[in-house]
Design a protein around this motif. Structure first.
Motif, PDB file in Angstrom:
ATOM      1  N   SER A 351      -7.553  -8.518  14.769  1.00 58.21           N
ATOM      2  CA  SER A 351      -8.757  -8.299  13.952  1.00 58.21           C
ATOM      3  C   SER A 351      -8.806  -9.188  12.717  1.00 58.21           C
ATOM      4  O   SER A 351      -9.881  -9.537  12.251  1.00 58.21           O
ATOM      5  N   ALA A 352      -7.649  -9.551  12.156  1.00 58.33           N
ATOM      6  CA  ALA A 352      -7.681 -10.335  10.918  1.00 58.33           C
ATOM      7  C   ALA A 352      -6.453 -11.227  10.816  1.00 58.33           C
ATOM      8  O   ALA A 352      -5.355 -10.883  11.269  1.00 58.33           O
ATOM      9  N   SER A 368     -15.608 -11.264  13.848  1.00 64.20           N
ATOM     10  CA  SER A 368     -16.989 -11.706  13.641  1.00 64.20           C
ATOM     11  C   SER A 368     -17.162 -13.159  14.066  1.00 64.20           C
ATOM     12  O   SER A 368     -16.225 -13.962  14.019  1.00 64.20           O
ATOM     13  N   ALA A 369     -18.395 -13.468  14.452  1.00 60.58           N
ATOM     14  CA  ALA A 369     -18.707 -14.841  14.876  1.00 60.58           C
ATOM     15  C   ALA A 369     -18.498 -15.806  13.716  1.00 60.58           C
ATOM     16  O   ALA A 369     -18.878 -15.532  12.577  1.00 60.58           O
ATOM     17  N   HIS A 375     -13.862 -10.805   1.560  1.00 58.39           N
ATOM     18  CA  HIS A 375     -13.784 -10.788   0.091  1.00 58.39           C
ATOM     19  C   HIS A 375     -12.662  -9.839  -0.337  1.00 58.39           C
ATOM     20  O   HIS A 375     -12.723  -8.650  -0.051  1.00 58.39           O
ATOM     21  N   PRO A 376     -11.611 -10.322  -0.998  1.00 57.16           N
ATOM     22  CA  PRO A 376     -10.472  -9.437  -1.324  1.00 57.16           C
ATOM     23  C   PRO A 376     -10.799  -8.517  -2.502  1.00 57.16           C
ATOM     24  O   PRO A 376     -11.402  -8.950  -3.487  1.00 57.16           O
ATOM     25  N   MET A 418     -16.514  -6.973   6.976  1.00 53.61           N
ATOM     26  CA  MET A 418     -15.381  -6.181   7.479  1.00 53.61           C
ATOM     27  C   MET A 418     -14.723  -5.386   6.346  1.00 53.61           C
ATOM     28  O   MET A 418     -14.513  -5.910   5.255  1.00 53.61           O
ATOM     29  N   PRO A 419     -14.394  -4.100   6.587  1.00 56.03           N
ATOM     30  CA  PRO A 419     -13.631  -3.349   5.571  1.00 56.03           C
ATOM     31  C   PRO A 419     -12.272  -3.995   5.348  1.00 56.03           C
ATOM     32  O   PRO A 419     -11.722  -4.635   6.245  1.00 56.03           O
TER      33      PRO A 419
END
Length: 959
Positions: A351-352, A368-369, A375-376, A418-419
């Motif tokens: 996911s990340a 995501s595309a 953003h942190p 994204m969270p």
């Protein structure tokens, strides 16, 4: 008992001071300086960062932060979490291992060091025999496997960190199971990687730097498979089902290897050089992530063509036909992937991508595309451009807060929704009592607005002043645009950009009025911009005005930089703070002081040459005042030619010393033979020493010469509605303090609102005060009839402050570097003074009025002065009687930049830079304390998935 109490000792006051004042360093905001290691626990969903100074910091959900410090202050080389435990192990560059635990104490979790251990070899063995190069915490939670430079793999018991010598895996034992024609003793030198089999904990994969890879059976203590690569090994990674693993190599290639049950020696399935055929840099780390659609994610660090892109810091992501090389502006320290950690899951489904670079943390959304950045919420790169100044505003009104957030959200449309994926632990700190802003000015002409209300310093909005000026860089340039056929497919990520297009753009002073939304910023080349908040994009002309601060002087020639060129015609601005007027100081020297009065619509500015007042409603210059002394040649050279004046300033210093010696001899009687003079000198020195011993609290303040350089440097500006001409009528006034100990006071006539645009604002000099000791004036304050500091502009109108007492007499407080002095107004006669305790040469560097509330009752609070000195200590001084209440050591006196960067808040907190990228937050108040308070519970381990308990709420989340 009273006669035994020392003078001034009041037990009631002492108890009250304990209720009001308490010094705490609470939290470090920003990005860790010089990071050196990264770790992640999928079980706890916590990330750990180690630094070169021996610090270790853990982060989870916003507000969940822990910090530990190794006593040795050595570089943290590796961080490894113990599987399914609230424990982690750190390896330092002195080869010591440290076991840390998260334990609950007092209702919150704390990070504690449990054990330390250094691996020692037999007597006479070289250091390489036990130099740890690879660490593997076993899933049994009972042991650590430590690979070394010598090829030995030691087994260390947890939690005692004792060596289990009978379980050591030696190179000789490994070679017994491998055919001699395939390898020799040197093949087993330097353990590069250790990886546990994902399906069978009794097997580990051992990778040696020369290319030999061995699958070792822990139960039978033998090698079951071996794999030979022709290239130097960098790292290994198991595929999820354990049927294959990937090796990456020094030549920029990676190789897939099958693990079959029948063949002890396996041949590679595929060898790939992703950026070949030319020589490439090493691939130092690699992930192979499986997905439901069958196309794996291959993610690796490095591998770029050596000749053309050898200086790039990149991490590449390949997924089917998609391929991107994320290009970082600073060196990549390490990275990890967040993927499904459910043992029952068939696929990784990443996911990340989380990347720790030397100057920032970057998170990429792989779901995501286009793979956008996330953003942190913390670990902000404060120094993405060097910080040049800072300004704190407390208790922001909700409407202004929402408008700033709205402007910032329009800038963040390119970020992922994204969270935040690193969400372990629970923040149990109370909600911040108010909304606070920290504004930082930067070298590239930007101002960043940070949410400083709580533990996480979060970026809300970024303002750029560059569009007003003509620079070499086009603001519409996009660094990320790539041609369709460009190879490698590089894409810039991150915000760290230390290079400024023009140093003159640097922001030096910031002043925000939270009630009106007016903002004034001033820069390195004498530019002063006044802005107002607009919720929409707009295109308009920025009005220009020039303030010639040398208009009454002749014979001066500015030797510094030129002013910035401005754009002609309308300028397009984003939603947010938009400039509507530019005041250009001449000469274009650094703006050293700034004040804004939004009710009177006036802005005052000062440089090393003088100060001026500008009416930003009528867009008209009211007046300028030159403060230059005839000998102030240094003030005309500017910061870029200051080096030339080093010899001159040294010469002046020696002349002053010589003059003071000569004048002291003259005072002692002038002539006489050499022995008499020598005797007189000795007697004079003895008298001075006796005087110092008799009065240790205060010292004689040395008077400065009017010929000292930079006496005209304007240090402080202050607006006040007070009694300046007589005691019957109060009027608006502007006060200015200079480096030469001079205070100027101007009476202002501001027309009433109905005639504000028709009549000009008028100013007339009413007072000029020269402090006898000529020390620089660093603060000016007017106290009303109740001895309370005057409220901020518009504060009374918004019912946030009582109206000032205009019946009683007002007092003027002038703070110089060496003393505090109270004068009566309007006569300006000296009433009270306090000299600093300064046997070590103490000087005031920062001073502000702070409100301190009692922690025992909400009914009591008082205003005091918070003072930072050049020795790094903080003193709290009462108002209006100037009594020292308490002193705290805060900053090392050698940390000159930390002292210069300090900013106080209105309620007894403060910030200062402990590195270019980190603010240390401290509190002087018992009532206002912002510090991390969080809890990490042990998630429940089930056969199917991990359940993460968050405080009292048990929420089962699939990792």
């Amino acid at each position: 008992m009273r006669r035994f109490l020392r003078p001034g000792h009041d037990p009631v006051r002492e108890r009250l001071k304990r209720d009001l004042f308490q010094f705490n360093k609470t939290v470090e905001h920003g990005f860790p300086h010089q990071p050196s290691a990264l770790g992640y626990s999928p079980f706890l969903r916590l990330m750990a960062i180690g630094t070169r100074s021996g610090a270790i910091k853990l982060y989870g959900a916003p507000g969940v932060e822990f910090m530990g410090l190794h006593e040795e202050n050595n570089t943290v080389m590796q961080i490894h979490f113990i599987p399914d435990q609230c424990q982690l192990v750190t390896l330092l560059d002195d080869n010591s291992l440290h076991l840390w635990s998260l334990k609950q104490h007092g209702g919150a979790s704390e990070l504690r060091e449990e054990h330390r251990f250094t691996l020692k070899g037999p007597p006479g063995s070289p250091p390489s025999a036990t130099q740890v190069t690879a660490v593997l915490p076993h899933s049994s939670q009972e042991v650590l496997y430590l690979g070394t430079e010598s090829g030995n793999i030691f087994v260390v018991e947890l939690p005692s960190l004792g060596v289990l010598e009978d379980r050591t895996i030696t190179p000789e034992a490994v070679l017994q199971r491998i055919p001699e024609d395939n390898c020799n003793r040197r093949s087993c030198e330097m353990v590069e990687a250790l990886r546990e089999h994902p399906k069978n904990p009794d097997q580990i994969l051992i990778g040696y730097s020369r290319g030999l890879i061995v699958l070792w059976d822990l139960q039978n203590n033998k090698a079951t498979h071996h794999f030979l690569s022709s290239q130097q090994l960098e790292n290994l990674y198991w595929q999820r089902d354990g049927s294959k693993f990937i090796s990456c190599h020094y030549d920029g290639s990676y190789t897939q290897w099958p693990v079959s049950s029948d063949n002890r020696q396996s041949e590679p399935l595929e060898n790939t050089v992703p950026y070949g055929p030319f020589p490439c840099k090493a691939i130092s780390k690699i992930y192979w992530q499986t997905t439901k659609n069958g196309l794996p994610y291959i993610i690796f660090q490095g591998g770029m063509p050596r000749a053309s892109y050898g200086d790039r810091h990149s991490i590449s992501v390949i997924h089917g036909s998609q391929q991107t090389a994320f290009d970082f502006t600073s060196r990549v320290i390490d990275f990890f992937i967040i993927f499904s950690s459910d043992p029952a899951a068939e696929f990784d489904d990443p996911s990340a991508l989380v990347v720790l670079a030397e100057e920032e943390l970057v998170v990429i959304d792989l779901k995501s595309a286009g793979w956008p950045a996330v953003h942190p919420p913390y670990l902000a790169s404060l120094h993405c451009s060097a910080i040049t100044c800072s300004h704190h505003v407390s208790n922001i009104p909700l409407k202004l807060w929402e408008r700033i957030i709205s402007a910032g959200s329009k800038q963040n449309i390119h970020y992922s929704s994204m969270p935040w994926p690193i969400d372990g632990g629970t923040n149990i700190a109370p909600d911040p009592p108010q909304r606070d802003l920290l504004l930082t000015g930067h070298e590239d002409g930007t101002v960043r607005f940070w949410d400083a209300s709580g533990v996480c310093l979060h970026l809300l909005y970024k303002l750029s002043t560059v569009r007003v000026f003509l620079t070499d860089a086009d603001p519409n340039d996009n660094m990320n645009t790539l041609g369709e056929d460009e190879w490698p497919p590089l894409r810039k990520v991150g915000t760290f950009d230390p290079y400024s297009d023009d140093p003159r753009l640097g922001i030096q002073k910031i002043y925000l009025c939270k009630y009106s939304g007016y903002l004034a910023v001033a820069g390195t080349a004498g530019q002063v911009l006044v802005m107002e908040l607009n919720d929409e994009d707009a295109e308009h002309v920025v009005d220009h005005a020039e303030a010639d601060l040398l208009q009454d002087q002749e014979g001066y020639r500015w030797k510094g930089h030129e002013k910035l060129k401005t754009r002609d015609g309308p300028v397009q601005f984003e939603a947010g703070f938009q400039p509507f007027v530019l005041v250009q100081c001449q000469p274009p020297a650094v703006v050293t002081s700034l004040a804004l009065h939004s009710e009177w619509k006036l802005v005052a500015f000062g440089t090393s040459h003088g100060f001026g007042l500008f009416d930003h409603q009528q867009k008209r210059l009211v007046f300028v005042k030159c403060t230059l002394h005839p000998s102030d040649q240094l003030a005309l050279e500017g910061p870029l030619s200051r080096v030339k004046s080093l010899k001159k300033s040294l010469r002046q210093s020696f002349r002053r010393i010589r003059r003071s010696r000569v004048s002291s001899r003259k005072r002692r009687g002038g002539g006489g033979n050499a022995s008499e003079v020598q005797e007189a000198n000795a007697k004079f020195d003895q008298d001075v020493l006796q005087e110092m011993e008799l009065a240790p609290v205060q010292r004689k303040i040395e008077a400065r010469s009017a010929e000292d350089s930079f006496t005209g440097f304007v240090r402080t500006l202050y607006f006040a509605d007070t009694f300046l001409r007589d005691s019957s009528r109060h009027c608006p006034s502007l006060w200015a303090g200079t480096n030469g100990g001079t205070v100027y006071a101007f009476c202002l006539r501001v027309p009433p609102a109905e005639r504000r645009m028709d009549e000009p604002v008028r100013a007339e000099q009413a007072k000029e005060i020269q402090l006898m000791h000529r020390a620089p004036v660093v603060g000016i304050l007017v106290l009303d009839g109740r001895s309370t500091p005057l409220p901020e502009p518009l504060e009374v109108a918004h019912d946030l402050s009582k109206s000032p007492d205009m019946q009683g007499s007002h007092q003027l407080l002038v703070v110089s570097e060496e003393q505090f002095k109270v004068f009566t107004l309007p006569k300006v006669s000296s009433k009270l003074k306090l000299k600093l305790t300064a046997l070590e040469g103490c000087r005031v560097r920062k001073v502000t009025v702070a409100n301190f509330g009692s922690c025992k009752t909400d009914d009591y609070s008082e205003n005091d002065l918070a003072v930072l000195t050049n020795l790094g200590d903080i003193q709290i001084i009462s108002l209006p009687f100037l009594k020292l209440q308490i002193r705290y050591p805060c900053i090392r006196k050698e940390d000159v930049s930390g002292i210069a960067s300090c900013v106080f808040t209105k309620y007894g907190q403060g910030f200062y830079l402990i590195s270019p990228s980190e603010f240390e937050r401290f509190s002087l108040s018992t009532k206002w304390l912002v510090e991390p308070r969080c809890i990490v519970d042990m998630p429940e381990v089930t056969s199917n998935n991990h359940v993460h308990k968050s405080g009292s709420e048990n929420a089962a989340r699939k990792s």
